[in-house]
Design a protein around this motif. Structure first.
Motif, mmCIF file in Angstrom:
data_model
loop_
_atom_site.group_PDB
_atom_site.id
_atom_site.type_symbol
_atom_site.label_atom_id
_atom_site.label_comp_id
_atom_site.label_asym_id
_atom_site.label_seq_id
_atom_site.Cartn_x
_atom_site.Cartn_y
_atom_site.Cartn_z
ATOM 1 N N GLU A 1 -19.552 55.890 11.994
ATOM 2 C CA GLU A 1 -18.193 56.046 12.517
ATOM 3 C C GLU A 1 -17.482 57.238 11.863
ATOM 4 N N TYR A 2 -16.823 58.065 12.679
ATOM 5 C CA TYR A 2 -16.181 59.274 12.145
ATOM 6 C C TYR A 2 -14.939 59.614 12.961
ATOM 7 N N VAL A 3 -14.077 60.417 12.375
ATOM 8 C CA VAL A 3 -13.026 61.088 13.151
ATOM 9 C C VAL A 3 -12.994 62.554 12.745
ATOM 10 N N GLU A 4 -12.523 63.385 13.664
ATOM 11 C CA GLU A 4 -12.427 64.813 13.386
ATOM 12 C C GLU A 4 -11.073 65.106 12.732
ATOM 13 N N THR A 5 -11.166 65.697 11.531
ATOM 14 C CA THR A 5 -9.971 65.880 10.702
ATOM 15 C C THR A 5 -8.913 66.744 11.392
ATOM 16 N N ASP A 6 -9.372 67.749 12.139
ATOM 17 C CA ASP A 6 -8.439 68.646 12.825
ATOM 18 C C ASP A 6 -7.606 67.942 13.887
ATOM 19 N N SER A 7 -8.085 66.775 14.338
ATOM 20 C CA SER A 7 -7.437 66.185 15.506
ATOM 21 C C SER A 7 -6.191 65.368 15.154
ATOM 22 N N PHE A 8 -5.982 65.028 13.885
ATOM 23 C CA PHE A 8 -4.837 64.173 13.538
ATOM 24 C C PHE A 8 -3.512 64.796 13.963
ATOM 25 N N ALA A 9 -3.296 66.035 13.547
ATOM 26 C CA ALA A 9 -1.996 66.657 13.803
ATOM 27 C C ALA A 9 -1.788 66.887 15.303
ATOM 28 N N ILE A 10 -2.880 67.261 15.986
ATOM 29 C CA ILE A 10 -2.757 67.506 17.429
ATOM 30 C C ILE A 10 -2.416 66.215 18.158
ATOM 31 N N ARG A 11 -3.113 65.122 17.820
ATOM 32 C CA ARG A 11 -2.826 63.849 18.504
ATOM 33 C C ARG A 11 -1.418 63.378 18.178
ATOM 34 N N ALA A 12 -0.958 63.583 16.942
ATOM 35 C CA ALA A 12 0.421 63.208 16.603
ATOM 36 C C ALA A 12 1.391 63.990 17.482
ATOM 37 N N GLY A 13 1.085 65.273 17.714
ATOM 38 C CA GLY A 13 1.921 66.089 18.592
ATOM 39 C C GLY A 13 1.917 65.568 20.022
ATOM 40 N N VAL A 14 0.740 65.214 20.519
ATOM 41 C CA VAL A 14 0.647 64.694 21.894
ATOM 42 C C VAL A 14 1.439 63.388 22.017
ATOM 43 N N VAL A 15 1.307 62.516 21.021
ATOM 44 C CA VAL A 15 2.031 61.230 21.048
ATOM 45 C C VAL A 15 3.545 61.483 21.064
ATOM 46 N N ALA A 16 4.009 62.365 20.186
ATOM 47 C CA ALA A 16 5.451 62.659 20.136
ATOM 48 C C ALA A 16 5.929 63.254 21.454
ATOM 49 N N GLY A 17 5.117 64.149 22.025
ATOM 50 C CA GLY A 17 5.485 64.752 23.303
ATOM 51 C C GLY A 17 5.567 63.707 24.411
ATOM 52 N N LEU A 18 4.653 62.750 24.385
ATOM 53 C CA LEU A 18 4.681 61.683 25.405
ATOM 54 C C LEU A 18 5.946 60.841 25.272
ATOM 55 N N VAL A 19 6.331 60.546 24.029
ATOM 56 C CA VAL A 19 7.548 59.762 23.814
ATOM 57 C C VAL A 19 8.740 60.509 24.418
ATOM 58 N N ALA A 20 8.817 61.799 24.141
ATOM 59 C CA ALA A 20 9.932 62.602 24.663
ATOM 60 C C ALA A 20 9.876 62.684 26.183
ATOM 61 N N ALA A 21 8.664 62.786 26.746
ATOM 62 C CA ALA A 21 8.526 62.884 28.207
ATOM 63 C C ALA A 21 8.956 61.581 28.872
ATOM 64 N N VAL A 22 8.596 60.443 28.259
ATOM 65 C CA VAL A 22 9.027 59.145 28.812
ATOM 66 C C VAL A 22 10.546 59.063 28.760
ATOM 67 N N ASP A 23 11.118 59.499 27.633
ATOM 68 C CA ASP A 23 12.576 59.463 27.502
ATOM 69 C C ASP A 23 13.252 60.368 28.527
ATOM 70 N N ALA A 24 12.575 61.458 28.869
ATOM 71 C CA ALA A 24 13.148 62.420 29.829
ATOM 72 C C ALA A 24 12.902 62.005 31.281
ATOM 73 N N GLY A 25 12.277 60.838 31.503
ATOM 74 C CA GLY A 25 12.150 60.345 32.867
ATOM 75 C C GLY A 25 10.799 60.523 33.499
ATOM 76 N N LEU A 26 9.741 60.757 32.703
ATOM 77 C CA LEU A 26 8.389 60.921 33.238
ATOM 78 C C LEU A 26 7.992 59.785 34.186
ATOM 79 N N LEU A 27 8.371 58.552 33.804
ATOM 80 C CA LEU A 27 7.914 57.392 34.588
ATOM 81 C C LEU A 27 8.970 56.888 35.562
ATOM 82 N N ALA A 28 10.103 57.591 35.635
ATOM 83 C CA ALA A 28 11.177 57.133 36.524
ATOM 84 C C ALA A 28 10.744 57.260 37.976
ATOM 85 N N ARG A 29 11.039 56.254 38.769
ATOM 86 C CA ARG A 29 10.648 56.291 40.179
ATOM 87 C C ARG A 29 11.627 57.098 41.008
#
Ligand SMILES: [Zn+2]
Length: 390
Positions: free
Chosen positions: A362-390
């Motif tokens: 079992e392994y994880v790629e060390t470089d990916s932590f910061a990038i995934r944290a960025g993607v997660v934060a961006g998703l939170v902001a996108a949801v707040d900005a109405g990404l899922l609004a109908r």
């Protein structure tokens, strides 16, 4: 949905990626601490010990942790209040499949590219992404009403939903941090499982003296096993496997009791319902009764329109950070299956990029932590900005 509709998400993803990358050593130190504590499912003492360690880390980083009791151990819910409208959970688990002593035998270690150790991908690495994304977001801006890091103690072994699922029912989205696939793909669908047992009762008799007086359940079970196996592949991606088969009381007795078990997997709840109804529709066996026992199983995580929107957003956020990946269907199940089937918009596989779960490699790629944290934060902001609004 166009990425340029959500400049705040792209901006926040870049900020959080930079912030987490700047303090990657701190993240790796936390991860090493968590990996070096064995937390086998069922060991409530060990699990609660780590839940408290995680709660303290969250508190140190500006979140408000709450440990909620359950028979399986403490559920951690650590909230961060913001200035926006959305409520988003980052869903993790801190149990692993490894017994006590594993971390001493092969503790956390890293080489140039990867980190290793029991549970580093499944999913203490995901907890590290969630907690450090939240830590970076605590510094502001905070475009959400509530960001909640959730870590459960019993994901690997629990046949039913998480004990605190209802707390998440009104959330706008759940981002599940099981590790990304080896190519970085996020997970936008998972098969569901139905586990079942068929019990039989016939009539015992002396196999030599009075064989005709008996009603042989072994033969009925053998026929049932073949009948069920024919349902395999009866829908796209559907599998039926006979996993247990047992009958008989002794060498010279017509068997009167027995059972078989089966593992059924399907991509949709509808397919599972159809195949289990066909399994229950037993043909008649003279003098033999059959009884169906439902042993539960996680529901399918179906790729709904909201999951599709989240996956597309994750992919363009990744691209904005120079990290191209796609989406994948996973064979295994996760707690994302429960939140998705509960109607909460869910995306999975947002943890660090890794693989070989449940194995010593079992392994994880060390470089990916910061990038995934960025993607997660961006998703939170996108949801707040109405990404899922109908
Ligand atoms: Zn997992």
């Amino acid at each position: 949905m166009k990425p340029d509709s959500f400049p705040i998400a792209i901006d926040l993803a870049a900020r959080v990626r930079t912030a987490v990358a700047a303090e990657l050593d701190l993240l790796l130190e936390d991860l090493a601490t968590w990996v070096d504590v064995d937390t086998p499912g069922g060991d409530v003492g060990a699990l609660d010990g780590l839940a408290h360690v995680l709660a303290h880390a969250c508190e140190r980083y500006g979140l408000e942790p709450e440990c909620v009791g359950s028979p399986a151990g403490l559920y951690l819910h650590a909230g961060l209040r913001g200035t926006g409208n959305a409520r988003v959970a980052l869903l993790c688990h801190h149990d692993t499949v490894f017994p006590l002593g594993t971390a001493v035998a092969r503790p956390f270690r890293r080489d140039d590219e990867r980190c290793y150790g029991p549970g580093v991908a499944d999913m203490k690495g995901g907890i590290a992404v969630a907690v450090h994304a939240a830590r970076a977001l605590a510094a502001g801006p905070r475009p959400f009403a509530l960001l909640e890091v959730v870590s459960v103690p019993d994901e690997e072994s629990r046949p039913g939903p998480p004990a605190t699922l209802e707390r998440l029912a009104s959330f706008d989205a759940v981002l599940c941090l099981e590790c990304g696939r080896p190519g970085g793909e996020v997970v936008s669908a998972r098969k569901g499982a139905a586990w079942l047992r068929v019990h039989t009762e016939g009539r015992a008799a002396h196999a030599g003296e009075a064989p005709r007086a008996g009603r042989n359940v072994a033969l009925a079970l053998a026929r049932e096993a073949l009948r069920l196996a024919e349902l395999d592949a009866s829908a796209d991606g559907l599998t039926v496997q006979i996993t247990e088969l047992e009958a008989g009381e002794g060498l010279n007795t017509v068997p009167s009791r027995g059972f078989l078990s089966a593992d059924v997997r399907a991509a949709t709840q509808a397919d599972l319902a159809v195949v289990t109804a066909r399994i229950r529709d037993f043909p008649a066996y003279d003098g033999i009764s059959l009884r169906y026992e439902d042993l539960g199983g996680p529901p399918p995580f179906e790729r709904t329109s909201s999951t599709t929107l989240l996956a597309e957003a994750a992919i363009w956020l990744g691209a904005s950070l120079g990290h191209d990946f796609g989406e994948a269907v996973a064979g295994g199940v996760s707690d994302g299956s429960w939140t998705a089937s509960h109607g909460i918009p869910t995306l999975d596989g947002l943890g660090p990029v890794g693989g070989d779960d449940h194995s010593p490699d079992e392994y994880v790629e060390t470089d990916s932590f910061a990038i995934r944290a960025g993607v997660v934060a961006g998703l939170v902001a996108a949801v707040d900005a109405g990404l899922l609004a109908r």
